[in-house]
Design an enzyme around this catalytic site. Structure first.
Site, PDB file in Angstrom:
ATOM      1  CD  GLU A 106     -47.245  64.182 -27.295  1.00 36.35           C
ATOM      2  OE1 GLU A 106     -46.200  64.317 -27.263  1.00 36.35           O
ATOM      3  OE2 GLU A 106     -47.927  64.241 -26.487  1.00 36.35           O
ATOM      4  CD  GLU A 126     -46.206  59.267 -26.189  1.00 43.15           C
ATOM      5  OE1 GLU A 126     -47.057  58.180 -26.479  1.00 43.15           O
ATOM      6  OE2 GLU A 126     -45.991  60.094 -26.658  1.00 43.15           O
TER       7      GLU A 126
HETATM    8  N1  COA Z   1     -35.227  57.677 -28.380  1.00 39.75           N
HETATM    9  C1  COA Z   1     -33.994  57.704 -28.434  1.00 39.75           C
HETATM   10  N2  COA Z   1     -33.597  56.699 -29.332  1.00 39.75           N
HETATM   11  C2  COA Z   1     -34.375  56.145 -30.291  1.00 39.75           C
HETATM   12  C3  COA Z   1     -35.778  56.218 -30.094  1.00 39.75           C
HETATM   13  C4  COA Z   1     -36.270  57.296 -29.191  1.00 39.75           C
HETATM   14  N3  COA Z   1     -37.528  57.447 -28.900  1.00 39.75           N
HETATM   15  N4  COA Z   1     -36.406  55.489 -31.092  1.00 39.75           N
HETATM   16  C5  COA Z   1     -35.523  54.849 -31.644  1.00 39.75           C
HETATM   17  N5  COA Z   1     -34.308  55.444 -31.157  1.00 39.75           N
HETATM   18  C6  COA Z   1     -32.928  54.846 -31.829  1.00 39.75           C
HETATM   19  C7  COA Z   1     -32.669  53.268 -31.571  1.00 39.75           C
HETATM   20  O1  COA Z   1     -32.214  53.470 -30.160  1.00 39.75           O
HETATM   21  C8  COA Z   1     -31.617  52.899 -32.516  1.00 39.75           C
HETATM   22  O2  COA Z   1     -30.159  53.434 -32.218  1.00 39.75           O
HETATM   23  P1  COA Z   1     -28.941  52.571 -32.594  1.00 39.75           P
HETATM   24  O3  COA Z   1     -28.966  52.721 -34.021  1.00 39.75           O
HETATM   25  O4  COA Z   1     -28.067  53.455 -31.696  1.00 39.75           O
HETATM   26  O5  COA Z   1     -28.903  51.313 -32.138  1.00 39.75           O
HETATM   27  C9  COA Z   1     -32.274  53.882 -33.735  1.00 39.75           C
HETATM   28  O6  COA Z   1     -32.752  55.020 -33.052  1.00 39.75           O
HETATM   29  C10 COA Z   1     -33.061  53.197 -34.519  1.00 39.75           C
HETATM   30  O7  COA Z   1     -34.075  52.350 -33.905  1.00 39.75           O
HETATM   31  P2  COA Z   1     -34.493  50.921 -34.187  1.00 39.75           P
HETATM   32  O8  COA Z   1     -35.478  50.754 -33.072  1.00 39.75           O
HETATM   33  O9  COA Z   1     -33.257  50.126 -34.215  1.00 39.75           O
HETATM   34  O10 COA Z   1     -35.027  51.164 -35.727  1.00 39.75           O
HETATM   35  P3  COA Z   1     -36.381  50.459 -36.243  1.00 39.75           P
HETATM   36  O11 COA Z   1     -36.481  50.894 -37.600  1.00 39.75           O
HETATM   37  O12 COA Z   1     -36.375  49.000 -35.938  1.00 39.75           O
HETATM   38  O13 COA Z   1     -37.537  51.201 -35.503  1.00 39.75           O
HETATM   39  C11 COA Z   1     -38.907  52.772 -34.407  1.00 39.75           C
HETATM   40  C12 COA Z   1     -37.656  52.569 -35.555  1.00 39.75           C
HETATM   41  C13 COA Z   1     -39.053  54.302 -34.604  1.00 39.75           C
HETATM   42  C14 COA Z   1     -40.071  52.336 -34.795  1.00 39.75           C
HETATM   43  C15 COA Z   1     -38.613  52.342 -33.235  1.00 39.75           C
HETATM   44  O14 COA Z   1     -37.273  52.641 -32.865  1.00 39.75           O
HETATM   45  C16 COA Z   1     -39.302  52.770 -32.105  1.00 39.75           C
HETATM   46  O15 COA Z   1     -40.314  52.022 -31.862  1.00 39.75           O
HETATM   47  N6  COA Z   1     -38.907  53.915 -31.381  1.00 39.75           N
HETATM   48  C17 COA Z   1     -39.721  54.169 -30.177  1.00 39.75           C
HETATM   49  C18 COA Z   1     -40.802  54.898 -30.405  1.00 39.75           C
HETATM   50  C19 COA Z   1     -41.597  55.846 -29.164  1.00 39.75           C
HETATM   51  O16 COA Z   1     -41.700  54.796 -28.212  1.00 39.75           O
HETATM   52  N7  COA Z   1     -41.520  56.842 -29.060  1.00 39.75           N
HETATM   53  C20 COA Z   1     -42.160  57.379 -28.002  1.00 39.75           C
HETATM   54  C21 COA Z   1     -40.874  57.843 -27.132  1.00 39.75           C
HETATM   55  S1  COA Z   1     -41.638  58.509 -25.488  1.00 39.75           S
END
Ligand code: COA
Length: 692
Positions: A106, A126
């Site tokens: 966004e 989302e």
């Molecule tokens: N909010 C809060 N914490 C988040 C987060 C979010 N949206 N996305 C990732 N994190 C945190 C994880 O909990 C993890 O924390 P930890 O190290 O304390 O366990 C850390 O960030 C790393 O994330 P992780 O998923 O383990 O790393 P990755 O490299 O495998 O994947 C992403 C990274 C970004 C692809 C994956 O975390 C993801 O898909 N996140 C959600 C994205 C999302 O849905 N965004 C929209 C939110 S409304």
């Protein structure tokens, strides 16, 4: 605070680098810092000091999205939509160096040009967290790429690699170094602010297709339908009204039960695997694994390991079995090639250079780092094999048995140095299913667990530690669930009604349809084995399943008859089975009564919760969230309900306690109040407290 959004003037640009490790989520402090930075940029622009603003992320991410941990509380100022309005006043370019998801994308939508690195992952996921985009995603994306394209992407939460995002029009260009490209970009290329784009054309067919898909693939979930509705409105509703409706929906959904459950699973997945104590240990390197048994399961395990770069030796009994194992593995490689996941030359090279086959009881075994045994589910067969492995392999080789219900401690007995022995429970198909139960036997050492968890992580699995009991976490709960369903049959329900109730609850399939799919004979043999061993069944015995296999040879889909008839290929309720059910009730002297679907699904869920509570109480599972992960990832429990233990918290433990008391009074052979739930209620606590 300014450290969260670093500002750097370079030539005529102001570079804003969002820096909130590890993945740059947008917390309240980041929003505040970005708003501040936008004000500085506006002043610099007005003063003629810069001609562009470049927004990028520190490290490997652009911005992973909103900080989902903030969703449990009230929305804090400044809100992202307001920050983005400030950003939109600027000639901003998004240099998308890595993941740009949710609020991250966004931000990019509020820029006037988007350049992505090839490895970037882009989208609005989302709905997978039970919410809709809350900062313009549903309003601006349709304006940018059209409704027909935006609808399927946002309603399913699909994320795309940069190249695909370019094809969809979500980004304007790809570059290995997006920041460098942004700094030299000819500003005439900048588009208008997204908010100045015309409203998109209506796309009723795409909306209908998105709704049909949501009804089928995202059954029971509210956010996808809301996202569709919000996007559809962009064709007719003024932007400001659409933005307000989107924000209201986002705030409403994020505090709802589905979003809370989905967040619970999201964070549970990230907390799965090795415990903090195990993480402190250095895992031993695993470069070469002996897989014993090349049937469907063994071949899929070998394939998954090999995909993670591990050399494989596959051991079989004889030349014939070896040929079958080769064919099983070859098929998995061929499928990967035909799906475009692997190129043919690489497939051939890996099969010839990194996988060896051996057979026979006397063939010498290579000195591997680990063995994963996946032979026939028979204790004696497995014990004999492990005797040999224990004798012929170095005494520190990790030995793992893949089993879904055998007592791994009985196998450990034959192993010298049993600290290096453990169980694994992979789910079929093992190369695709993410879940694996890591079974800690009585003597398994922490070091063995640490090394195994490092391996499961390398395989990309969601690994859950479980202690030894009949069925471990998942199959033990499944057995209880099926027993509860059978008792409901005895009391008045019919299989098709139970299945419909559970599908309505959100299970991927009903318990009887699942049994028909996997075949009734294995569970039958398992029950018979226990009876033959003198084990007394303590619940209410419902003879229908045993009669179906033993007397009627109705083994499920494979015999075209099981709990359902399959004459037409599709499951249809069976008169024969319904008669058997009524006969069982009559024999037991039970007067059959009507159940509502709601009563059935609640009762079956209560049985899963009760068994889960006992599993936690006995220390078989380390935390309630692990039980939830097993059920969601291995047994088709609806993710949006968060798993049985999370559901128990949602329903409220005091209410459940009263229900268990009533059930136990009515049917003490089937129900007891779980001691853990009684204790939690007495202390005013919840399962969530045990996860903390
Ligand atoms: N909010 C809060 N914490 C988040 C987060 C979010 N949206 N996305 C990732 N994190 C945190 C994880 O909990 C993890 O924390 P930890 O190290 O304390 O366990 C850390 O960030 C790393 O994330 P992780 O998923 O383990 O790393 P990755 O490299 O495998 O994947 C992403 C990274 C970004 C692809 C994956 O975390 C993801 O898909 N996140 C959600 C994205 C999302 O849905 N965004 C929209 C939110 S409304």
């Amino acid at each position: 605070m300014t450290d969260l959004v670093k500002r750097e003037y370079r030539d005529t640009a102001l570079i804003l680098t969002i820096d909130n490790p590890p993945v740059n989520v947008i917390s309240q402090a980041v929003r505040a810092a970005l708003l501040d930075a936008c004000a500085e940029a506006k002043a610099a622009l007005d003063a003629g000091r810069i001609d562009r603003v470049v927004v990028t992320g520190a490290g490997r991410s652009f911005v992973a999205g909103a900080d989902a941990r903030e969703f449990d509380g009230p929305a804090l100022e400044p809100h992202l939509p307001d920050v983005l309005l400030a950003l939109m006043q600027l000639p901003a370019i998004a240099a998308i160096n890595g993941v740009a998801l949710g609020g991250g994308y966004e931000i990019a939508l509020a820029c006037r040009y988007r350049i992505a690195a090839p490895a970037a992952l882009i989208g609005l996921p989302e709905v997978t967290l039970g919410v809709v985009p809350g900062s313009g995603g549903t309003q601006r994306l349709p304006r940018l790429i059209g409704l027909a394209r935006a609808l399927p992407l946002v309603s399913t939460g699909t994320t795309l690699k940069a190249k695909a995002a370019l094809a969809e029009g979500m980004v304007d260009a790809l570059a290995d170094d997006p920041l460098a490209t942004a700094l030299t970009l000819d500003l005439s290329q900048l588009g208008p602010a997204t908010d100045n784009l015309p409203a998109p054309e209506a796309a009723p067919e795409a909306a209908q297709a998105a709704r049909a898909n949501a009804a089928k693939r995202l059954r029971g979930q509210t956010a996808p339908l809301k996202a569709i509705e919000l996007m559809e409105a962009t064709a007719s509703l003024p932007l400001a009204e659409g933005m307000a409706a989107e924000r209201a929906a986002f705030l409403d959904l994020r505090k709802g039960a589905q979003a809370r459950a989905l967040r619970h699973i999201f964070f549970a997945e990230r907390g799965a695997g090795a415990s903090a104590a195990l993480k402190k240990l250095e895992p031993a390197p695993i470069d070469h694994v002996l897989v014993a048994g090349g049937g469907t399961m063994g071949a899929a395990i070998a394939y998954a390991l090999n995909n993670a770069g591990i050399r494989i030796t596959l051991l079989e009994n004889d030349a014939e079995a070896e040929a079958r194992a080769r064919a099983n593995l070859g098929k998995l490689f061929d499928e990967a090639v035909s799906r475009g996941k692997l190129d043919a030359a690489e497939s051939a090279r890996r099969q010839s250079d990194t996988i060896a086959f051996i057979h026979g009881p006397d063939t010498p075994l290579p000195a591997v780092d680990m063995v994963i045994e996946a032979v026939f589910e028979n204790l004696d067969v497995k014990r004999a094999l492990f005797e040999r492995l224990g004798r012929d392999l170095p005494e520190d080789t990790i030995l793992a048995t893949n089993t879904s219900y055998l007592d791994v401690n009985r196998i450990a007995e034959v192993v010298p140095n049993p600290q290096r022995f453990l169980g694994l429970h992979f789910f079929a198909p093992a190369h695709l299913m993410k879940l694996v139960e890591v079974i800690r036997a009585a003597d398994t050492s922490a070091q063995t667990l640490a090394t195994t968890f490092a391996l499961t992580k390398r395989l990309g699995k969601i690994a859950v530690e479980a202690g030894v009991c009949d069925g471990f976490i998942g199959n033990r709960i499944l057995t209880r669930y099926r027993q509860t369903a059978d008792v409901a049959l005895l009391e008045g329900a019919l299989p098709a009604q139970v299945d419909a109730a559970m599908v309505g609850f959100g299970m991927a399939m009903g318990p009887y349809e699942v049994q028909d799919l996997s075949g009734l004979d294995i569970a039958y043999a398992n029950r018979k084995r226990k009876r033959d061993a003198g084990e007394v069944f303590k619940g209410r015995y419902v003879p229908v399943a045993d009669r179906m296999v033993g007397d009627l040879e109705r083994l499920g889909r494979k015999t075209k008859a099981g709990w359902y008839d399959y004459d037409s290929g599709k499951p249809t309720p069976s008169q024969v089975v319904d008669d058997q059910v009524r006969r069982a009730s009559a024999e037991a002297g039970v007067t059959r009564r009507d159940f509502t679907d709601e009563e059935l699904s609640r009762r079956l869920a209560l049985s899963m919760i009760a068994e889960g509570a006992d599993i936690i109480e006995e220390g078989i599972a380390n935390r309630p969230a692990d039980v939830d992960l097993v059920l969601v990832h291995g047994y088709g429990f609806p993710r949006w309900r968060g798993g049985p233990m999370r559901l128990a918290d949602e329903w409220g433990l005091p209410a459940l306690l009263a229900e268990y008391e009533a059930l136990a009074a009515e049917d003490p052979k089937s129900w007891a109040v779980p001691a853990l739930i009684r204790r939690l209620v007495a202390k005013g606590r919840s399962f969530a407290d045990l996860n903390a």
